[in-house]
Scaffold this active site. Structure first.
Site, PDB file in Angstrom:
ATOM      1  N   SER A 154      38.928  45.814  13.948  1.00 37.24           N
ATOM      2  CA  SER A 154      37.672  45.075  14.071  1.00 37.24           C
ATOM      3  C   SER A 154      36.604  45.924  13.392  1.00 37.24           C
ATOM      4  CB  SER A 154      37.341  44.919  15.564  1.00 37.24           C
ATOM      5  OG  SER A 154      35.979  44.600  15.759  1.00 37.24           O
ATOM      6  N   TYR A 179      36.716  47.990  24.429  1.00 39.97           N
ATOM      7  CA  TYR A 179      37.106  47.374  23.155  1.00 39.97           C
ATOM      8  C   TYR A 179      36.888  48.336  21.986  1.00 39.97           C
ATOM      9  CZ  TYR A 179      37.559  43.497  19.765  1.00 39.97           C
ATOM     10  OH  TYR A 179      37.962  42.660  18.743  1.00 39.97           O
TER      11      TYR A 179
END
Ligand code: NAD
Length: 259
Positions: free
Chosen positions: A141, A154
């Site tokens: 990401s 995350y």
């Protein structure tokens, strides 16, 4: 076709980005294994691909279970004869400020992303190394490079995935296996739709501000990356003609992060 006869194991492929990667791979000639904890979704995604004339199988797989990952990957190798491409994509999102972040939720997120990627890699290279060929693709990401408030779990997990992928570039090289990470910006999938109201509440701002300021504020054109954009990068990495491209991260993010 760019991926003619390529056998691809794709996790988290019953929804969102993974599902679009699976469809795109199949249209490019790959045989795809839709691996997901949601077996109904996996069966449906595989049936849809077969309905379009593609070749797909559904595999029930909780990526946090070593036994399920090994069994699932072996099942794919048995059915299709080999594994050419791994796409480690299964993931979840949980957002809280750290003072309210339950430890068990932190562990759950990190285990799915990081332990899941480790287990899948270990299971896939067993089939790639003897054939001296393979492409490992990890779903990172922009959060593999940048940080955002409320996302301790995350961001930590996605940074960890980059480390795993880079290490695999070094370990895989002598076995003809390359390893790269795709690092998308925000993509409108169920995972992101769920975050918009949660972040608005946590940050005390409107949902519109979450989208325009938090999610797209750093892009060059205030646009979401699409699932198709990410799938095209995955096809590029899976079909690349040599092992020159390894240990890299590619960032389709409308310029949010410039590598
Ligand atoms: P999604 O929620 O649409 O899909 C995630 C899939 O993972 C689902 O099919 C779910 O069933 C599966 N899954 C969850 N836990 C699992 C487990 N334990 N075992 C097997 N499968 C499991 O989400 P998405 O947005 O398509 O996300 C896919 C990947 O892309 C994730 O790794 C995510 O972090 C990453 N990503 C998403 C965005 C975005 O903006 N959507 C941006 C960058 C990276």
């Amino acid at each position: 076709m760019k991926l003619d006869q390529n056998v691809a194991v794709i996790t988290g492929a019953s929804s969102g980005i993974g599902k679009v990667i699976a469809h795109t791979f199949a249209r490019d000639g790959a045989k795809v294994a839709i691996c997901d904890i949601n077996m109904d979704g996996a069966e449906k995604a595989a049936a849809d691909i077969r309905g379009e004339g593609g070749d797909a199988m559904a595999v029930e797989m909780d990526v946090t279970s070593e036994e399920a990952v090994n069994r699932g990957v072996d099942e794919v190798a048995e059915r299709y004869g080999r594994i050419d491409t791994m796409v480690s994509n299964a993931g979840i999102q949980i957002v809280h400020p750290i003072e309210d972040f339950p430890y068990e939720e932190f562990r759950k997120l990190v285990t799915i992303h990081l332990d899941g990627s480790f287990l899948l890699t270990k299971a896939c290279v067993k089939h790639m190394y003897p054939r001296k060929s393979g492409s490992l693709i990890y779903m990172g990401s922009v959060h593999s490079h940048e940080a955002s408030a409320l996302k301790t779990a995350y961001v930590a997990a996605k940074h960890g995935i980059l480390g795993l992928a880079r290490t695999m570039a070094k370990e895989g090289a002598k076995h003809g296996v390359r390893s790269n990470t795709i690092c998308p910006g925000f993509v409108k999938t169920p995972l992101v739709e769920k975050q918009i109201p949660e972040q608005a509440e946590n940050l005390g701002i409107s949902e519109e501000d979450v989208v325009n300021k938090i999610m797209l504020g750093e892009t060059v054109d205030q646009e979401f990356t699409t699932m198709e954009d990410v799938a095209e990068v995955a096809v590029f990495l899976a079909s690349f003609g040599s092992n020159a491209l390894t240990g890299q991260s590619i960032v389709p993010s409308h310029g949010w992060y410039m590598a």
